[in-house]
Design a protein around this motif. Structure first.
Motif, short mmCIF file in Angstrom:
data_model
loop_
_atom_site.label_atom_id
_atom_site.label_comp_id
_atom_site.label_asym_id
_atom_site.label_seq_id
_atom_site.Cartn_x
_atom_site.Cartn_y
_atom_site.Cartn_z
N THR A 119 37.96 35.39 -16.73
CA THR A 119 37.67 35.77 -15.54
C THR A 119 38.73 36.19 -14.67
O THR A 119 38.42 37.25 -13.90
CB THR A 119 36.76 34.75 -14.68
OG1 THR A 119 35.78 34.32 -15.43
CG2 THR A 119 36.18 35.24 -13.46
N SER A 124 28.47 36.66 -19.32
CA SER A 124 27.96 37.62 -18.27
C SER A 124 28.37 37.33 -16.82
O SER A 124 28.65 38.21 -16.05
CB SER A 124 26.42 37.92 -18.32
OG SER A 124 25.88 38.66 -17.41
N VAL A 125 28.14 35.98 -16.64
CA VAL A 125 28.64 35.56 -15.08
C VAL A 125 30.05 35.74 -15.08
O VAL A 125 30.50 36.30 -13.73
CB VAL A 125 28.08 34.20 -14.89
CG1 VAL A 125 28.79 33.46 -13.62
CG2 VAL A 125 26.87 34.10 -14.75
N SER A 126 30.95 35.70 -15.90
CA SER A 126 32.08 36.04 -15.85
C SER A 126 32.57 37.65 -15.43
O SER A 126 33.39 37.64 -14.52
CB SER A 126 33.06 35.55 -17.28
OG SER A 126 34.40 36.05 -17.15
N SER A 179 30.45 39.33 -14.11
CA SER A 179 29.73 39.69 -12.94
C SER A 179 30.74 39.13 -11.77
O SER A 179 30.66 39.89 -10.67
CB SER A 179 28.37 39.43 -12.76
OG SER A 179 27.62 39.89 -13.76
N ALA A 180 31.13 37.88 -11.93
CA ALA A 180 31.97 37.22 -10.79
C ALA A 180 33.14 38.13 -10.58
O ALA A 180 33.54 38.23 -9.45
CB ALA A 180 32.28 35.76 -11.22
N GLU A 206 26.74 43.45 -8.32
CA GLU A 206 26.98 42.28 -8.77
C GLU A 206 26.36 40.98 -8.71
O GLU A 206 26.01 40.19 -9.32
CB GLU A 206 28.68 42.22 -9.17
CG GLU A 206 29.17 43.33 -9.82
CD GLU A 206 28.72 43.82 -11.26
OE1 GLU A 206 28.25 42.78 -11.71
OE2 GLU A 206 28.56 44.98 -11.61
N SER A 248 22.91 41.24 -10.03
CA SER A 248 23.20 41.30 -11.44
C SER A 248 23.46 39.98 -11.99
O SER A 248 22.68 39.32 -13.16
CB SER A 248 24.36 42.14 -12.00
OG SER A 248 24.52 42.06 -13.43
N VAL A 249 24.20 38.94 -11.27
CA VAL A 249 24.42 37.72 -11.72
C VAL A 249 22.92 36.93 -11.37
O VAL A 249 22.73 35.99 -12.37
CB VAL A 249 25.33 37.11 -10.93
CG1 VAL A 249 25.46 35.42 -10.87
CG2 VAL A 249 26.60 37.65 -10.94
N THR A 250 22.33 37.06 -10.32
CA THR A 250 20.81 36.76 -10.16
C THR A 250 20.13 36.55 -11.47
O THR A 250 19.63 35.62 -11.81
CB THR A 250 20.32 36.95 -9.06
OG1 THR A 250 21.01 36.77 -7.87
CG2 THR A 250 18.88 36.24 -8.77
N LEU A 259 21.41 35.28 -15.00
CA LEU A 259 21.23 33.57 -15.04
C LEU A 259 19.76 33.26 -15.09
O LEU A 259 19.39 32.37 -16.00
CB LEU A 259 21.90 32.85 -14.01
CG LEU A 259 23.39 32.81 -13.77
CD1 LEU A 259 24.00 32.01 -12.61
CD2 LEU A 259 23.79 32.19 -15.42
N GLY A 281 20.94 43.47 -14.34
CA GLY A 281 21.50 42.14 -14.74
C GLY A 281 21.33 41.65 -16.27
O GLY A 281 22.22 41.42 -16.77
#
Length: 390
Positions: A9, A133-135, A137-138, A250, A253-255, A258, A305
C-alpha cells in the motif's frame, strides 16, 4: 499478512501520487497540456517492454524484495531530480527522467500481486484478493487526495517531497517481507520464459478477456488524468481539486469491492463493471457543480469496484503457479503502457475538443471496451485451475 499489505500500500500510495502530481508539476511550471501528457506517458510507457522481462525474472529469483525496494529507491531519486529540473531545463529532460522511474513500474502492481499465491493458502485467496483490491483503492484514495491537499495548502513541490518520503517508508516495509522461493523453472532459457508468459496470456480466452477489459480501462483512465484537472475551471475550481474526484471514485470502489462477492466468472464481472463505469462517466459533463460531480464520482466508483478483484481472480484461476509473476507483470505492463498512450492522446484531444467532449468520449470508449473484451473471450479455455475444472 500485515507486513505485505503495508509494503504494497505504501508503494502504491507513492505511485498514485506520482500520476497526479506529475501532471500538476508540469502544468504549474510550464502551462503545457501537451508536455504534461507526454511526461505522464513517458512515466508509464517503458512498462510495456519491461513488464514481461521483470515477470520472467521474478518467477525465477528469490530476490523479489530487492527488486521491489530498488523500484521505490529509483522513484525517490527521480522525483527529487524532477523537482530540481522541471521548468528549468529543456523540455525533453522531464519525460526522460519520468521514463527512468517508469521502467520498473510493473513491480508496484504485478510484482506485489504475484506474491499472493505463495503467501496465502488457496482457500484464502478470494479474501486476499479483496484486501489486495482495498490496498490498490486505499492508495488511489489517499494518493490523489494527498497530492491535491498538499498542493493547495502548500505547493506542488511539497507534494513531490511527500512522494519521496512514502517511497522511503515503503523500502523499510519491504525489508520485513518474507523471502520467497522461485516458482518458475530455472533451467528454462530466459527468452523462452518471457515468450511463455506472453503466449499464455494470448491463448487463454478467459484470461485474455479480463486482460483486454482492464487494459483498455487504464487507457481511458490515462485520458482522464489529463482531462479532469483542466475540466475543473468550468466548475470554478482549481486544477488540484481533480484529486478529490479520484478519491471519490475510489471510495465507491472500495465499498463494492468489500461488500459484493459475485459468483459469476471473473472475466464477466470485469466486463460488466467496466461497462457500468463507462455509462456513469457519460453523465459527468452534465454536472452543474463540483459537489454534484463528486456524487457522480462515487457512483462511478461503485460501478467499477468489482473490477480489480475480478482481475486478480482471473490471473490466479486461469494461470498455473509457475506463471504468476509473468502473467501479473505482463498484464500490469499492458495496463500501464495503455495508460501512457491515453495520457499522450489527451494532450492532443483535450485542446482540440474540450474537456466536456473528452469525458463523453471516455465513457463511450469504456462501453466499447467491454464489448471488445466479450469478443476476446471467444475460444476454448485450456488452462484452468483444478478448482475450476471440478
Amino acid at each position: 499478512m500485515p507486513s505485505y499489505y503495508l509494503a504494497a500500500t505504501l508503494a502504491r500510495f507513492a505511485d498514485e501520487m506520482v500520476a497526479f502530481t506529475l501532471v500538476l508539476l508540469v502544468l504549474d511550471r510550464t502551462g503545457s497540456a501537451a508536455l504534461a501528457g507526454i511526461t505522464g506517458a513517458a512515466y508509464a510507457f517503458p512498462a510495456i517492454i519491461t513488464g514481461p522481462l521483470l515477470g520472467a525474472w521474478l518467477d525465477r529469483t528469490p530476490r523479489r524484495r530487492s527488486a521491489l525496494a530498488l523500484n521505490q529507491a529509483t522513484l525517490g531519486v527521480v522525483m527529487l531530480s524532477l523537482l530540481a529540473l522541471v521548468g528549468h531545463s529543456a523540455h525533453w529532460v522531464t519525460p526522460a527522467l519520468a521514463a527512468v522511474a517508469g521502467a520498473t513500474l510493473p513491480m508496484v502492481s504485478g510484482g506485489f500481486t504475484s506474491m499472493l499465491p505463495s503467501l496465502f493458502r488457496p482457500e484464502r485467496l478470494a479474501r486476499a484478493n479483496a484486501f489486495e483490491s482495498v490496498s490498490f483503492s486505499a492508495a488511489a484514495i489517499a494518493g490523489p487526495a494527498t497530492a491535491a491537499t498538499v498542493a493547495a495548502a502548500f505547493s506542488v513541490d511539497a507534494a513531490v517531497m511527500v512522494i519521496v518520503v512514502a517511497a522511503t517508508l515503503s523500502i523499510l516495509a519491504i525489508s520485513r517481507l518474507p523471502a520467497l522461493p522461485p516458482v518458475g523453472a530455472s533451467g528454462e532459457p530466459f527468452l523462452a520464459s518471457v515468450i511463455g508468459g506472453l503466449r499464455h496470456l494470448a491463448r487463454t480466452p478467459r484470461l485474455r478477456a479480463s486482460t483486454v477489459t482492464t487494459t483498455l480501462l487504464m487507457g481511458f483512465t490515462g485520458i482522464l488524468l489529463i482531462a479532469l484537472p483542466l475540466h475543473m475551471a468550468s466548475l470554478g475550481m482549481p486544477k488540484s481539486a481533480a484529486g478529490y474526484l479520484w478519491t471519490a471514485v475510489e471510495l465507491g470502489s472500495v465499498t463494492t469491492a468489500l461488500v459484493i462477492r459475485p459468483r459469476w466468472r471473473p472475466e464477466h464481472v470485469a466486463m460488466l463493471s467496466v461497462a457500468a463505469y463507462g455509462l456513469v462517466l457519460t453523465t459527468w459533463p452534465l454536472a452543474p457543480s463540483f459537489a454534484v460531480m463528486l456524487v457522480l464520482a462515487v457512483v462511478a466508483g461503485c460501478a467499477e469496484g468489482p473490477t480489480l478483484p475480478a482481475m486478480f481472480a482471473a490471473r490466479q484461476q486461469y494461470s498455473p503457479g509457475s506463471l504468476q509473476g509473468r502473467v501479473s507483470t505482463t498484464a500490469a505492463s499492458l495496463r500501464v503502457g495503455t495508460s501512457a498512450l491515453g495520457q499522450a492522446t489527451a494532450g492532443v484531444l483535450v485542446p482540440a475538443v474540450g474537456t466536456r467532449t473528452t469525458l463523453v468520449i471516455v465513457g463511450l470508449g469504456l462501453l466499447a471496451s467491454a464489448a471488445s473484451a466479450a469478443s476476446a473471450a471467444i475460444g476454448r479455455c485450456t488452462t484452468l485451475t483444478p478448482h475450476l475444472r471440478r
